[in-house]
Design a protein around this motif. Structure first.
Motif, PDB file in Angstrom:
ATOM      1  N   SER A  83      32.101 -70.342 -33.912  1.00  0.00           N
ATOM      2  CA  SER A  83      32.149 -69.653 -32.895  1.00  0.00           C
ATOM      3  C   SER A  83      32.653 -68.338 -32.806  1.00  0.00           C
ATOM      4  CB  SER A  83      32.982 -70.602 -31.710  1.00  0.00           C
ATOM      5  OG  SER A  83      32.502 -71.895 -31.649  1.00  0.00           O
ATOM      6  N   TYR A  84      32.605 -67.357 -31.931  1.00  0.00           N
ATOM      7  CA  TYR A  84      33.075 -66.169 -32.049  1.00  0.00           C
ATOM      8  C   TYR A  84      34.742 -66.102 -31.620  1.00  0.00           C
ATOM      9  CZ  TYR A  84      34.030 -61.587 -30.481  1.00  0.00           C
ATOM     10  OH  TYR A  84      34.669 -60.120 -30.317  1.00  0.00           O
ATOM     11  N   GLU A 103      27.918 -66.013 -37.216  1.00  0.00           N
ATOM     12  CA  GLU A 103      28.650 -66.591 -35.952  1.00  0.00           C
ATOM     13  C   GLU A 103      27.866 -66.855 -34.982  1.00  0.00           C
ATOM     14  OE1 GLU A 103      30.750 -62.932 -34.934  1.00  0.00           O
ATOM     15  OE2 GLU A 103      32.491 -63.438 -36.105  1.00  0.00           O
ATOM     16  N   LYS A 104      28.244 -67.753 -34.047  1.00  0.00           N
ATOM     17  CA  LYS A 104      27.518 -68.245 -32.738  1.00  0.00           C
ATOM     18  C   LYS A 104      27.406 -67.019 -31.583  1.00  0.00           C
ATOM     19  CE  LYS A 104      27.368 -73.028 -32.702  1.00  0.00           C
ATOM     20  NZ  LYS A 104      28.041 -74.386 -32.199  1.00  0.00           N
ATOM     21  N   PRO A 105      26.740 -66.727 -30.855  1.00  0.00           N
ATOM     22  CA  PRO A 105      25.503 -67.140 -30.795  1.00  0.00           C
ATOM     23  C   PRO A 105      24.566 -66.457 -32.056  1.00  0.00           C
ATOM     24  CG  PRO A 105      25.458 -65.444 -29.401  1.00  0.00           C
ATOM     25  CD  PRO A 105      26.965 -65.776 -29.726  1.00  0.00           C
ATOM     26  N   ILE A 106      23.716 -67.378 -32.813  1.00  0.00           N
ATOM     27  CA  ILE A 106      23.109 -66.941 -33.887  1.00  0.00           C
ATOM     28  C   ILE A 106      21.731 -66.057 -33.334  1.00  0.00           C
ATOM     29  CG2 ILE A 106      23.641 -68.800 -35.466  1.00  0.00           C
ATOM     30  CD1 ILE A 106      20.855 -70.203 -34.855  1.00  0.00           C
ATOM     31  N   ASP A 107      21.403 -65.312 -34.355  1.00  0.00           N
ATOM     32  CA  ASP A 107      20.344 -64.496 -33.962  1.00  0.00           C
ATOM     33  C   ASP A 107      19.216 -65.052 -34.795  1.00  0.00           C
ATOM     34  OD1 ASP A 107      18.476 -62.487 -33.636  1.00  0.00           O
ATOM     35  OD2 ASP A 107      20.062 -60.827 -33.622  1.00  0.00           O
TER      36      ASP A 107
ATOM     37  N   HIS B 695      33.973 -69.686 -23.649  1.00  0.00           N
ATOM     38  CA  HIS B 695      33.569 -70.565 -24.780  1.00  0.00           C
ATOM     39  C   HIS B 695      32.237 -71.346 -24.229  1.00  0.00           C
ATOM     40  CE1 HIS B 695      33.225 -72.706 -28.580  1.00  0.00           C
ATOM     41  NE2 HIS B 695      33.374 -73.934 -27.979  1.00  0.00           N
ATOM     42  N   ARG B 698      29.346 -69.745 -23.431  1.00  0.00           N
ATOM     43  CA  ARG B 698      28.689 -69.043 -24.661  1.00  0.00           C
ATOM     44  C   ARG B 698      27.489 -70.062 -25.206  1.00  0.00           C
ATOM     45  NH1 ARG B 698      32.270 -65.865 -28.742  1.00  0.00           N
ATOM     46  NH2 ARG B 698      33.329 -67.698 -28.293  1.00  0.00           N
ATOM     47  N   LEU B 701      24.333 -69.471 -23.614  1.00  0.00           N
ATOM     48  CA  LEU B 701      23.981 -68.373 -23.946  1.00  0.00           C
ATOM     49  C   LEU B 701      23.441 -68.213 -25.374  1.00  0.00           C
ATOM     50  CD1 LEU B 701      26.582 -65.517 -22.772  1.00  0.00           C
ATOM     51  CD2 LEU B 701      24.227 -65.524 -22.079  1.00  0.00           C
ATOM     52  N   ASN B 702      23.857 -69.092 -26.079  1.00  0.00           N
ATOM     53  CA  ASN B 702      23.333 -69.186 -27.581  1.00  0.00           C
ATOM     54  C   ASN B 702      21.706 -69.329 -27.512  1.00  0.00           C
ATOM     55  OD1 ASN B 702      23.582 -69.193 -29.972  1.00  0.00           O
ATOM     56  ND2 ASN B 702      24.039 -71.433 -30.330  1.00  0.00           N
ATOM     57  N   ILE B 705      19.563 -66.503 -25.292  1.00  0.00           N
ATOM     58  CA  ILE B 705      19.398 -65.488 -26.383  1.00  0.00           C
ATOM     59  C   ILE B 705      18.622 -65.908 -27.574  1.00  0.00           C
ATOM     60  CG2 ILE B 705      20.500 -63.803 -27.859  1.00  0.00           C
ATOM     61  CD1 ILE B 705      22.983 -63.969 -26.039  1.00  0.00           C
ATOM     62  N   GLY B 706      18.851 -66.885 -28.098  1.00  0.00           N
ATOM     63  CA  GLY B 706      17.806 -67.483 -29.335  1.00  0.00           C
ATOM     64  C   GLY B 706      16.389 -67.678 -28.795  1.00  0.00           C
ATOM     65  N   SER B 709      14.744 -64.623 -27.595  1.00  0.00           N
ATOM     66  CA  SER B 709      14.285 -63.711 -28.924  1.00  0.00           C
ATOM     67  C   SER B 709      13.310 -64.294 -29.704  1.00  0.00           C
ATOM     68  CB  SER B 709      15.645 -63.663 -29.787  1.00  0.00           C
ATOM     69  OG  SER B 709      15.187 -62.832 -30.859  1.00  0.00           O
ATOM     70  N   LEU B 738      26.544 -61.821 -22.960  1.00  0.00           N
ATOM     71  CA  LEU B 738      27.562 -62.313 -24.067  1.00  0.00           C
ATOM     72  C   LEU B 738      28.480 -61.083 -24.236  1.00  0.00           C
ATOM     73  CD1 LEU B 738      27.894 -64.145 -26.613  1.00  0.00           C
ATOM     74  CD2 LEU B 738      26.106 -62.777 -27.942  1.00  0.00           C
ATOM     75  N   ASN B 742      32.732 -61.403 -24.397  1.00  0.00           N
ATOM     76  CA  ASN B 742      33.519 -61.018 -25.572  1.00  0.00           C
ATOM     77  C   ASN B 742      34.377 -60.171 -25.325  1.00  0.00           C
ATOM     78  OD1 ASN B 742      31.996 -62.805 -27.340  1.00  0.00           O
ATOM     79  ND2 ASN B 742      30.731 -61.355 -28.001  1.00  0.00           N
TER      80      ASN B 742
END
Lengths: 124, 916
Positions: A83-84, A103-107, B695, B698, B701-702, B705-706, B709, B738, B742
């Motif tokens: 996690s970040y 790092e999450k979130p993974i791209d 946390h 996110r 969001l993971n 976004i993933g 994408s 995100l 952050n």
């Protein structure tokens, strides 16, 4: 096909990773727990392992340590998924025996490049 | 003894007789030698005549005077002169023969000269018996023959010497066969000895007379000597007896030590001295040593060993202590003499004496003690003495005198001229004068002298001297002493100084001071007292002070002395004070005084008193004024006090009110503290909430976004343009969210101080390259050019946060710039200790009024003619916070609205003073 072990309990994340890795030509061995991951690692000898840190039961760090204990596994690159902005993550991950982390979130578009960079860097 | 004398006379007679005989013989030899010399002289004479005649070849003489030589056989023997005178030749032989005849006829006892030869012409010249022996001796090499013989009934000395043939001889004798050098014969001379014998006989008489006289004198002396000998033998015995007595009288005794047997014999008188009976006396050296004092043993042994045995010499006056019968120690002086040596020359017998020297030792001891005593006395008194014999110019100094002047006591005293250099010139001159007077008139002197080179201990001496006179009163020297009086001089000087000082103190005092004896009579009075009383010092000294100026009280009544404080202090031996009294001046005026009388106590007895008094006239006047002033003051103080009391009451009220307020305040403070605690709790809760919420946010969001994408990139299949647009919106919004989360987490961490700082070393250039990378697509899309001018420089700081700041700054630059270029420069700041990251754009710029709001959270600068650019509103706020609190640098900005902006990130090369 090269085998890759992904230890990840979150199905969505696993699926994302699978998209990215399979697109790059890897075969995915998925483990949803640490115990399962250790077993698969010992049996299948994957070319590298992606290890989620937040796992139910034994966590990713402990799993990494256990994998590293088995003979023949100390050369397998293990890349942690963290996690970040967890305080002290990087040190803990490296101390447990991982070669690097993403790092999450993974791209999904860049994760393959990140993994290859880590493997390149940790080659002796 | 008589026999000895007879022997002596016999010997003496023999000696004298022998001497006479010897002298006779000497005389005879002497006589004969003289005769021989005479004969030799005559012989030489004869020969000389012959030589001459030979040399001239003969001499012609008148024939009427001499008959011709019958033995001369020569043709030219007889001649006749032209006038008819007959001449005949006389040759040497004939001449001598004639002369010899004349000589023979001259005397009854003539000298006989003869020419003798074996080959004679004249038969008379033939040798007699003696001469014949002589000729034979010549033939054997003899050159002379002499003898005493009898000729013609008389004793003669005969001398016979050879004639040697010379050239002239050959004239006559050549025919006989002689050659030059041959012995032709000899001339014989005979001296009659009769006259010599007469002289000898006379001499002999003299010799006999002289020696007889000598014999008589010698015999006489011998007779005297031998008769003396006889008496001295008797005297010896007498003197031995006397010696024994003398030895005893002189407290002496003898001893005898046989070194061969070791036995030693002491005279009984020595035993008597020590109280031992003769049989108790030691009989050997070893036994004797047992009686010798321990301290003297080594000395005794040493003397015996080194003197008697080693150098075989006598020893004298060896002083030893001997134990007497009664246990006392006796002192003896022992001397020994070696009287016999053994065959090898070693001492065999020693005889000596023991002299009782106890008395001398005692006297010595006493003398030494008295000398020591004198020395000690002189030392203690620091007095040195000297003595000068002017006639013989002999100076002697005592030890202390040497010490006093610092001279070496082992050396003789220096002479007067040398000694006087010890004094200063002035002192030496005075001493000269005193010494001169003492020598001339006998006047003794006593003067203090100063040393030229004083030491701490010795600076002044008192020199005393007096003349020494003989029986007739004539001065023949001086003697004297010198005493170290440095201390006394110092005391005197100190006393003088103290006296002057005391006088000064007394006279400088404002108070009147005087002293009295026990009877109240004035001994001294200081100037102030005299001035006040109007007297002169001479008028008051010795007068009774009470009678003089304390006789009457201020009211005119008589002041009895018995009541006077001075009197009391003298009687009671304590300090007494008199106040409110008066003293009378000389002019019969009086003035008020206070006086203090202090008794002087010496050895517990009052001997007088000192009075100190003060003129109180002025004081009384002042006191009156002060009293008046005091009264005024007191009144004022009372008024003031009342005022103050009132004020004080008011103040008390105010204080009470104030106390209440403070109490209220305290209450409020407590409430506030509680509220603050609560707030802090809330803050912690907020941070916790934000952390966990972000946390949780996110995770979904993971997926957002993933998957968007992947889908957008058509990994799962082709999309329509509209689908692409929509999913693109989802992806952008997810990414925005995100970023927002952050940033919120970072801000929260910074504000709560929980941000983790990871310091590492890296290169500045690499960071810039990395920060630019994500924007390549956007820049290309916008058609913006990028200029990078960065140096390679190591940095020691948190790389990730630096990167985050740079990303933010570059992101802003890209966002707000539509045309132109973005330039990034990295260089050392002026200080050299920091790097500057300068991000310059040619974008829209910022209005001056907005510059101040730029770094506030959630501030969005509203830009007309322009759509809102997407952003979290926390970017610059967060970047500056990171720059300041994590990188320990800062972010500054300057901008021209409409032309562009420049952000400068300043980062120290090493955080917290570490090495760059």
């Amino acid at each position: 096909m090269k085998k890759v072990l992904v230890v990840e309990d979150n199905r969505d994340n696993l699926k994302l990773v699978r998209y990215a890795l399979e697109r790059a030509g890897y075969r995915i061995l998925a483990a949803e727990s640490g115990e399962q991951g250790i077993e698969l690692a010992n049996r299948e000898r994957p070319v590298f392992i992606l290890m989620d840190i937040n796992l139910p039961g034994i966590d990713g760090l402990e799993t990494t340590r256990l994998i590293r204990k088995s003979k023949g596994n100390d050369g397998i690159p293990i890349i942690a998924i963290t996690s970040y902005a967890m305080v002290g993550d990087r040190e803990r991950v490296m101390a447990a025996g991982c070669n690097g982390y993403v790092e999450k979130p993974i791209d999904p578009l860049t994760i393959i490049d990140q993994i290859h960079a880590i493997i390149e860097k940790s080659k002796p | 003894m008589r026999k000895h004398f007879a022997y002596f006379i016999a010997a003496w007679t023999l000696i004298i007789a022998a001497l006479i005989g010897w002298n006779f013989r000497i005389e005879r030899v002497h006589i004969e030698e003289q005769a021989r010399i005479e004969a030799t002289a005559i012989w030489d004479h004869n020969l000389s005549y012959r030589k001459w005649v030979t040399a001239v070849g003969g001499v012609y003489v008148r024939r009427d005077r001499i008959s011709p030589n019958p033995y001369l056989k020569r043709a030219d023997r007889d001649k006749k002169t032209t006038d008819g005178i007959a001449l005949t030749l006389v040759n040497p032989a004939y001449m001598t023969s004639r002369v010899f005849d004349i000589i023979r006829q001259e005397s009854d006892l003539p000298i006989i000269n003869r020419i003798v030869s074996e080959k004679h012409f004249n038969p008379r010249n033939g040798p007699d018996e003696w001469e014949a022996r002589g000729l034979r001796a010549f033939a054997g090499g003899a050159t002379e023959v002499s003898d005493i013989t009898v000729l013609t009934g008389q004793p003669y000395l005969r001398l016979f010497k050879p004639m040697i043939t010379t050239e002239g001889c050959l004239k006559c004798h050549g025919e006989q066969g002689y050659k030059i050098g041959d012995v032709r014969g000899g001339i014989s001379v005979a001296i009659p000895m009769k006259h010599y014998y007469e002289i000898e006989s006379k001499s002999r008489k003299d010799i006999v007379f002289v020696f007889l006289a000598l014999w008589t004198v010698g015999s006489g002396a011998g007779a005297v000597y031998f008769s003396g000998q006889k008496r001295s033998s008797r005297l010896l015995q007498e003197s031995e007896a006397r010696l024994s007595l003398a030895l005893q009288a002189g407290n002496a005794s003898w001893w005898e030590w046989d070194l061969r047997s070791g036995a030693i014999r002491f005279s009984p008188s020595w035993g008597e001295m020590l109280g031992y009976a003769p049989r108790e006396l030691p009989s050997s050296y070893q036994e004797w040593k047992k009686l010798v004092h321990q301290e003297d043993l080594d000395r005794l042994d040493d003397v015996i060993r080194s003197q008697v045995f080693a150098s075989k010499s006598d020893f004298h006056n060896l002083e030893v202590r001997i134990l007497a019968k009664d246990g006392q120690w006796g002192w003896f002086s022992t001397s020994g003499k070696i009287v016999e040596l053994d065959a090898r020359g070693n001492p065999a017998r020693v005889i000596g004496t023991n002299i009782d020297i106890a008395d001398r030792k005692r006297v010595e001891q006493e003398l030494r003690m008295s000398e020591d005593l004198l020395k000690d006395a002189q030392r203690v008194a620091q007095i040195g003495s000297w003595d000068w014999d002017a006639i013989n110019d002999v100076i002697s100094w005592s030890y202390e005198y040497y010490r006093l002047y610092g001279f070496d006591p082992t050396k003789p005293p220096p002479n007067y001229d040398e000694h006087r250099k010890a004094y200063t010139r002035e002192s030496a001159d005075r001493l000269d004068a005193a010494v001169k007077r003492a020598m001339e008139s006998g006047e003794p002197y006593e003067i203090d002298l100063e040393l030229a080179h004083p030491t701490r201990a010795t600076h002044w001496v008192a020199a005393r001297g007096e003349a020494k006179r003989d029986a007739s009163g004539r001065i023949w020297g001086l003697r004297g002493t010198a005493q170290n009086i440095t201390e006394r001089k110092r005391s005197e000087e100190e006393l003088k100084r103290l006296t002057i000082r005391n006088e000064m103190i007394l006279n400088s005092a404002g108070e009147g001071i005087y002293g009295t004896d026990i009877g109240g009579n004035i001994l001294f009075m200081n100037k102030a007292a005299l001035d006040m009383l109007g007297w002169a010092a001479d008028d008051v000294i010795g007068k009774n002070s009470h009678t003089l100026f304390h006789h009457t009280k201020a009211d005119g009544t008589v002041y009895p002395e018995a009541e006077c404080p001075l009197h009391r202090s003298l009687i009671e031996a304590k300090s007494c004070r008199g106040t409110g009294e008066v003293f009378w001046k000389r002019n019969s005026e009086f003035f008020p005084v206070d006086h203090v009388n202090t008794p002087l106590v010496v050895n517990g007895r009052v001997v007088g008193a000192v009075v100190v008094f003060r003129d109180m006239t002025e004081r009384q006047r002042t006191e009156n004024q002060i009293r008046k002033l005091n009264e005024t003051l007191e009144k004022r103080v009372e008024e003031r006090t009342a005022d103050l009391q009132k004020k004080s009451d008011e103040l008390k009220d105010s204080q009470a009110a104030l106390t209440n307020i403070v109490e209220d305040l305290n209450e409020k403070t407590a409430e506030l503290e509680a509220a603050n605690e609560k707030l802090k709790d809330l803050d912690r809760l907020k941070s916790l909430f934000i952390a966990s919420m972000s946390h949780e946010l996110r995770t979904p969001l993971n997926s957002i976004i993933g998957f968007s994408s992947i889908t957008l990139n058509e990994w799962t299949g082709p999309l329509t343009a509209e689908q692409k647009e929509n999913i693109g919106a989802i992806l952008r919004s997810g990414k925005h969210l995100l970023a927002l989360i952050n940033d919120v987490i970072d801000v929260s961490k910074i504000e709560s101080g929980k941000l983790e700082i990871v310091s590492e070393e890296f290169d500045a250039f690499d960071v810039v390259t990395e920060a630019l990378q994500p924007f390549s697509a956007d820049l290309a899309k916008k058609g913006l050019s990028v200029h990078v001018s960065a140096i390679h420089h190591p940095l020691q700081t948190d790389r990730r946060r630096l990167l985050q700041c740079l990303l933010n700054l570059i992101s802003n630059a890209v966002k707000y710039t539509d045309r132109g270029a973005i330039s990034i420069e990295v260089g050392l700041a002026e200080s050299g200790r920091a790097l500057e990251f300068r991000v310059h754009d040619t974008g829209i710029g910022i209005k001056p009024e907005d510059l101040s709001k730029l770094f506030s959270p959630f501030v969005r600068i509203v830009t007309p003619m322009r759509q809102l650019v997407p952003g979290t509103g926390l970017g610059l706020y967060l970047s500056r916070k990171l720059a300041q609190e994590v990188l320990l640098g800062d972010i500054l900005v300057d901008s021209v609205y409409g032309q562009g902006s420049r952000f400068v990130l300043n980062v120290p090369v090493a955080a917290r003073g570490g090495k760059p």
